[in-house]
Design an enzyme around this catalytic site. Structure first.
Site, short mmCIF file in Angstrom:
data_model
loop_
_atom_site.label_atom_id
_atom_site.label_comp_id
_atom_site.label_asym_id
_atom_site.label_seq_id
_atom_site.Cartn_x
_atom_site.Cartn_y
_atom_site.Cartn_z
N LYS A 191 0.78 -1.18 0.03
CA LYS A 191 0.30 0.18 0.16
C LYS A 191 0.86 1.09 0.13
CE LYS A 191 -3.00 -3.18 1.11
NZ LYS A 191 -3.45 -4.24 0.14
C1 LIG Z 1 -4.40 -5.48 1.09
C2 LIG Z 1 -5.58 -5.73 1.34
C3 LIG Z 1 -6.14 -6.05 2.49
C4 LIG Z 1 -5.44 -6.87 3.77
O1 LIG Z 1 -4.45 -5.86 4.09
P1 LIG Z 1 -3.57 -6.42 5.36
O2 LIG Z 1 -3.00 -5.38 6.02
O3 LIG Z 1 -2.21 -7.07 4.64
O4 LIG Z 1 -4.17 -7.48 6.15
C5 LIG Z 1 -7.54 -6.07 2.72
N1 LIG Z 1 -8.43 -5.72 1.63
C6 LIG Z 1 -7.86 -5.12 0.65
C7 LIG Z 1 -8.84 -4.59 -0.55
C8 LIG Z 1 -6.59 -5.03 0.37
O5 LIG Z 1 -5.96 -4.69 -0.79
#
Ligand SMILES: *Cc1c(COP(=O)(O)O)cnc(C)c1O
Length: 388
Positions: A191
Site C-alpha cells: 500500500k
Molecule cells: C491489502 C488488502 C487487505 C489486507 O490488508 P493487510 O493489511 O495485508 O491485512 C484487505 N483488503 C484489500 C482490498 C486489500 O487490498
C-alpha cells in the site's frame, strides 16, 4: 528473447533515513508496543482523514475482523461484499462464521455495483462491505442510501485508499471520515503508507471505538499503559474474549513519518499516473482507468484493461514486459474463483471475472524514474504495433 538489464518493480515502499530514525527512537524509548507512539499515530491519522476516532491494529485483515465482530456479525449471518478483492475481505467474514454474499462490480470503476446490492440483501444480512479497490472510491452515497433504508451497518474496506477523496455535497472528503459505520486501512508495504504491517479502524461512533480498543488487547478492561502510569495497584479484568491485534510502537513511529510524507507521495503518484493515462489513451486496445468526476484516487494501483482489440492477450503482455525487465501484475483476484471458496455458492459475476482476466497493473511508485516510465510506454506502443 533479448537480455535486458533494466529491472523495474511493480511497486516500491518509500522508506528512508527518517523512518529508520523514528524506529530507533521507539526502540530506545523503553516502550515498544501499543504505547505513546501508537496513541500519537492514531491522533494524527484521525486528523488527516477527518475521523472522530482512529484505532491502530496489526493489519487491515484484523481491522476487518474486529469491525465485523464489534458489529455482532456471527455464525449464520450474511455480509454483502464483492468477490473482486484481495481475499482478506471475504476471509474476514468467514472468521466470524458468517457467509460472504458476492455482488458484481461496475466494470469501469472495478468497485461494487450499487445497483446489485439491494437484490443481495436477505433477512440474514448483517452488514455491507464495499471495497475502495486499488484506492478508487466506491459510490458511497448510493450504497449508504440502501444501507440506511435497510438498517444495515457499512464497513468500508479502505485498505488501499489512504488519501483518496470523493465529492460529497460539493466538498472533497477523504475516505475514512468515515462515511460508512467503520473504515479499515492497511499499512502493508504494497500500500502507499507502510509500517511493515499494520492497520487502522476509523469510526464516528465512540462506543464502537471503545469496543475495538477492548478487543484488540485480549479483552483487557484496563490497558497496560494505564496500569503502568497508575500510582495505586489496579487489577484488570477480561469481560469478553478478545484478540492480540496490537500495533507496535516501532510500527507507529514509522507510520507517523510516512503520514507526514504522504501529500508529497500522492502528488508524485498522480503526476506519474496522469502521464500514463495521457499516452495509454492513444494506444488502441488499451483502456486506462476512467474515473467518475466525483472521485479522486490515490493510484495505489494503476489498472489498464487489455481489450480483445489489442494484438496480444493480457497474459502475453505481462510476459512480454517481463522479458523487457518490467514487472507488472494481473488485475485484482476474485475470491469465488479460489479453491478455498469452492462450495460457498454458485455465483454469476461476469464483470469480476473479466476484470481478473483482462486487467494488468503497471509499475507505479513515487520514486519512479521518468525514464523508466517512458521506457514502459515505449514497450507498450511497440507491442500495440504487432500483427495479431
Ligand atoms: C491489502 C488488502 C487487505 C489486507 O490488508 P493487510 O493489511 O495485508 O491485512 C484487505 N483488503 C484489500 C482490498 C486489500 O487490498
Amino acid at each position: 528473447m533479448s537480455t535486458c538489464t533494466r529491472k523495474i518493480p511493480i511497486a516500491r515502499p518509500s522508506l528512508g533515513e527518517e523512518e529508520a530514525e523514528a524506529a530507533r527512537r521507539a526502540i530506545l524509548s523503553g516502550w515498544i508496543t501499543q504505547g505513546p507512539e501508537v496513541a500519537a499515530f492514531e491522533e494524527e491519522f484521525a486528523s488527516y482523514v477527518g475521523a472522530p476516532h482512529a484505532c491502530a491494529v496489526s493489519s487491515c485483515t484484523t481491522a476487518l475482523h474486529l469491525a465485523l465482530h464489534a458489529l455482532g456479525v456471527g455464525p449464520g449471518d450474511e455480509v454483502v461484499t464483492v468477490s473482486h478483492s484481495f481475499i482478506a475481505t471475504a476471509n474476514a467474514v468467514r472468521y466470524c462464521g458468517a457467509v460472504p454474499v458476492f455482488v458484481d462490480i461496475d466494470p469501469r470503476t472495478y468497485n461494487m455495483d450499487p445497483g446489485l446490492v439491494e437484490g443481495a440483501i436477505t433477512p440474514r444480512t448483517r452488514a455491507i462491505i464495499p471495497v475502495h479497490q486499488m484506492g478508487i472510491p466506491c459510490d458511497m452515497p448510493a450504497i449508504l442510501e440502501i444501507a440506511s433504508r435497510r438498517g444495515l451497518p457499512v464497513v468500508e474496506d479502505a485498505a488501499c485508499a489512504i488519501g483518496s477523496e470523493m465529492l460529497i455535497d460539493d466538498r472533497w472528503e477523504r475516505i475514512g471520515r468515515p462515511h460508512g459505520t467503520i473504515s479499515c486501512f492497511s499499512f502493508h508495504p504494497r500500500k502507499i503508507l507502510t509500517t511493515g504491517d499494520g492497520g487502522m479502524l476509523t469510526t464516528a461512533d465512540p462506543e464502537l471505538d471503545r469496543r475495538f480498543r477492548l478487543l484488540r488487547q485480549h479483552g483487557m478492561s484496563v490497558p497496560d499503559t494505564v496500569r503502568h502510569s497508575a500510582s495505586t495497584v489496579i487489577f484488570e479484568e477480561y469481560p469478553v474474549v478478545g484478540f492480540n491485534y496490537r500495533m507496535t510502537d516501532i510500527q507507529a513511529a514509522i507510520g507517523r513519518v510516512q503520514l507526514e510524507k504522504l501529500p508529497a507521495m500522492l502528488a508524485r503518484r498522480r503526476d506519474l499516473a496522469d502521464r500514463y493515462t495521457g499516452i495509454l489513451l492513444g494506444i488502441d486496445g488499451l483502456e486506462p482507468l476512467a474515473l467518475p468526476a466525483w472521485a479522486r484516487t490515490n493510484f495505489q494501483s494503476n489498472p489498464v484493461r487489455v481489450t480483445p482489440r489489442f494484438p496480444l492477450t493480457r497474459d502475453a503482455v505481462i510476459q512480454a514486459l517481463l522479458d523487457r525487465g518490467v514487472s507488472t501484475r494481473r488485475g485484482i483476484m476474485n475470491a469465488h474463483q479460489e479453491p478455498s471458496y469452492t462450495g460457498t455458492g454458485l455465483w454469476s459475476l461476469p464483470h469480476s471475472e473479466h476484470a481478473r482476466d483482462q486487467v494488468l497493473l503497471l509499475p507505479l511508485y513515487d520514486t519512479m524514474d521518468p525514464d523508466d516510465q517512458a521506457y514502459i510506454l515505449d514497450q507498450l506502443r511497440e507491442l500495440a504495433g504487432r500483427e495479431s
